[in-house]
Design a protein around this motif. Structure first.
Motif, mmCIF file in Angstrom:
data_model
loop_
_atom_site.group_PDB
_atom_site.id
_atom_site.type_symbol
_atom_site.label_atom_id
_atom_site.label_comp_id
_atom_site.label_asym_id
_atom_site.label_seq_id
_atom_site.Cartn_x
_atom_site.Cartn_y
_atom_site.Cartn_z
ATOM 1 N N GLY A 176 1.171 -1.155 0.033
ATOM 2 C CA GLY A 176 0.317 0.142 -0.063
ATOM 3 C C GLY A 176 0.765 1.110 -0.282
ATOM 4 N N PHE A 177 0.542 2.591 0.735
ATOM 5 C CA PHE A 177 0.900 3.681 0.221
ATOM 6 C C PHE A 177 0.880 4.149 1.838
ATOM 7 N N VAL A 178 1.586 5.513 2.367
ATOM 8 C CA VAL A 178 2.178 5.978 3.549
ATOM 9 C C VAL A 178 0.762 6.867 3.311
ATOM 10 N N GLY A 179 0.257 7.607 2.094
ATOM 11 C CA GLY A 179 -1.600 8.117 2.079
ATOM 12 C C GLY A 179 -2.094 7.227 2.802
ATOM 13 N N ASP A 180 -1.771 6.661 2.462
ATOM 14 C CA ASP A 180 -3.132 5.802 2.864
ATOM 15 C C ASP A 180 -3.658 5.733 4.976
ATOM 16 N N ILE A 181 -2.404 5.788 4.753
ATOM 17 C CA ILE A 181 -2.381 6.173 6.820
ATOM 18 C C ILE A 181 -2.955 7.156 6.831
ATOM 19 N N GLY A 182 -2.654 8.575 6.633
ATOM 20 C CA GLY A 182 -3.003 9.607 7.112
ATOM 21 C C GLY A 182 -4.434 9.770 6.653
ATOM 22 N N ALA A 183 -4.442 9.252 5.376
ATOM 23 C CA ALA A 183 -6.288 9.154 5.091
ATOM 24 C C ALA A 183 -6.679 8.630 5.560
ATOM 25 N N ALA A 184 -6.977 7.489 6.580
ATOM 26 C CA ALA A 184 -7.596 6.889 7.318
ATOM 27 C C ALA A 184 -7.688 7.580 8.459
ATOM 28 N N ILE A 185 -6.804 8.045 8.944
ATOM 29 C CA ILE A 185 -6.697 8.851 10.670
ATOM 30 C C ILE A 185 -7.254 10.258 10.217
ATOM 31 N N GLN A 186 -7.376 11.172 9.060
ATOM 32 C CA GLN A 186 -7.963 12.473 9.377
ATOM 33 C C GLN A 186 -9.289 12.240 8.814
ATOM 34 N N ARG A 187 -9.660 11.046 8.167
ATOM 35 C CA ARG A 187 -10.902 10.912 8.288
ATOM 36 C C ARG A 187 -11.986 10.202 9.758
ATOM 37 N N HIS A 188 -10.964 10.071 10.311
ATOM 38 C CA HIS A 188 -11.594 9.475 11.699
ATOM 39 C C HIS A 188 -11.146 10.541 12.975
ATOM 40 N N ALA A 189 -10.572 11.395 12.739
ATOM 41 C CA ALA A 189 -10.976 11.934 13.652
ATOM 42 C C ALA A 189 -11.572 13.522 12.497
#
Length: 283
Positions: A176-189
Motif C-alpha cells: 500500500g502507500f503512506v498516504g493510506d495511513i494519513g487518509a484513514a486518520i484524517q477521516r476518523h479525526a
C-alpha cells in the motif's frame, strides 16, 4: 518456488521478488523506498531490542505519573532507566534539545521541555514521548496520561486520538502507500469533530532518529511512498480539539502549541512492515 529445509523461502528469492514488485511500481511513477531504508532481519532485531527498553521507560512513567509531580522528575526517571539498561535517551542534546524526553501538557502539541517549574495538575492531559538508542538502533513511542479527574471533553480527545493511531496502523498494508495511513486518520479525526496537525508527522526510524518516509497524518489514499516489508517507521497522530494550526515557542525554539490554545493529544508507536502487515516494535 524452491524452499529451504526449514520451510522458509530462500532469502535471495524473497529479495528478487521484492525487487520485481518495487520495479513494477517505480515504472508506474510511484515513490519507492531506497534500499537503505529496507531493514535487514538483523537490523529489525536491533530496533526491536531498543524498543523493549523504550517501552519499559513508558511503563515506568505510567506507573509513577501523578498530580504534583514535576516534568523534571519524569525526565530524571527516563534518563536513569534508559542508561541503567545500557541505552541512551535519543532526545538528549539532539539538535540542542536539553532534556531526555519530551513532555507536552494540554495545549502543547509536542516537544515540551521538562522543567522543575512545570507541575502536573489535576485535570491535565500529558503526552510523554520517549526515544531510545541501544547499540546504535533507534526506537520511538509516546503515550497520553490523564492526571486525576479529567473533563469528558479531554478524555474523549485522548480516546479518539488513540483510535486514530489504531486505524492508521490498520490502513497500512504491504504494497500500500503512506498516504493510506494519513487518509484513514484524517477521516476518523474529522468525523469526530477534531483536526489533524499538518506541520508535524511520523517518520522512518531505526538506524537514525529521523529517516524517510515522512508519515503525514492527513492526505489521500494511494499517494506517498510504497510500503514494503522491512520499512520501519512511526505513526504518531497529533489531534487537536480545535483548529489544526500550531505555533513554535519563540524563546525555546522547541515547544509546539495549538494556535487557538485548545488541547491536543498524541499517541505513537514504532512499527515494522511485514508481509502480513504492521508489527509493533515499541509502544
Amino acid at each position: 518456488m524452491k524452499f529451504r529445509y526449514n520451510g522458509a523461502p530462500a532469502a535471495s528469492l524473497i529479495a528478487d521478488d521484492l525487487e520485481r514488485k518495487m520495479a513494477w511500481y517505480r515504472q508506474r511513477g510511484h515513490e519507492v523506498p531506497l534500499h537503505k531504508l529496507i531493514k535487514t532481519p538483523e537490523q529489525i532485531e536491533g530496533i526491536r531490542l531498543s524498543g523493549v527498553v523504550n517501552t519499559g521507560v513508558l511503563d515506568l512513567v505510567e506507573a509513577a505519573v501523578r498530580p504534583g509531580m514535576t516534568t523534571a522528575e519524569i525526565d530524571r526517571m527516563v534518563y536513569d532507566y534508559t542508561v541503567s539498561h545500557g541505552a541512551v535517551p535519543a532526545p538528549l542534546n539532539y539538535e540542542g534539545f536539553p532534556k531526555s524526553v519530551c513532555i507536552s501538557i494540554n495545549e502543547v502539541v509536542c516537544h515540551g521541555i521538562p522543567s522543575e517549574n512545570v507541575i502536573l495538575k489535576e485535570g491535565d492531559i500529558v503526552n510523554v514521548d520517549v526515544s531510545t538508542i541501544l547499540d546504535g538502533f533507534y526506537s520511538d513511542a509516546s503515550r497520553m496520561f490523564l492526571i486525576g479527574e479529567v473533563s469528558d471533553e479531554k478524555r474523549r480527545l485522548v480516546e479518539v486520538t488513540r483510535e486514530c493511531l489504531r486505524i492508521g496502523a490498520e490502513a497500512a498494508r504491504p504494497f500500500g502507500f503512506v498516504g493510506d495511513i494519513g487518509a484513514a486518520i484524517q477521516r476518523h479525526a474529522e468525523k469526530n469533530g477534531y483536526s489533524v496537525v499538518r506541520d508535524l508527522c511520523g517518520h522512518g526510524v531505526g538506524l537514525e532518529f529521523h529517516e524517510e518516509p515522512e508519515v503525514a497524518h492527513f492526505g489521500h489514499r494511494g499517494t506517498g511512498m510504497l510500503l514494503v516489508p522491512g520499512l520501519v517507521f512511526t505513526i504518531e497522530p497529533m489531534i487537536n480539539m480545535g483548529d489544526w494550526r500550531v505555533t513554535v515557542d519563540e524563546v525555546d525554539g522547541w515547544t509546539v502549541r495549538t494556535r487557538d490554545g485548545l488541547p491536543s493529544a498524541q499517541w505513537e508507536h514504532t512499527f515494522v512492515m511485514t508481509e502480513n502487515g504492521l508489527k509493533v516494535l515499541s509502544h
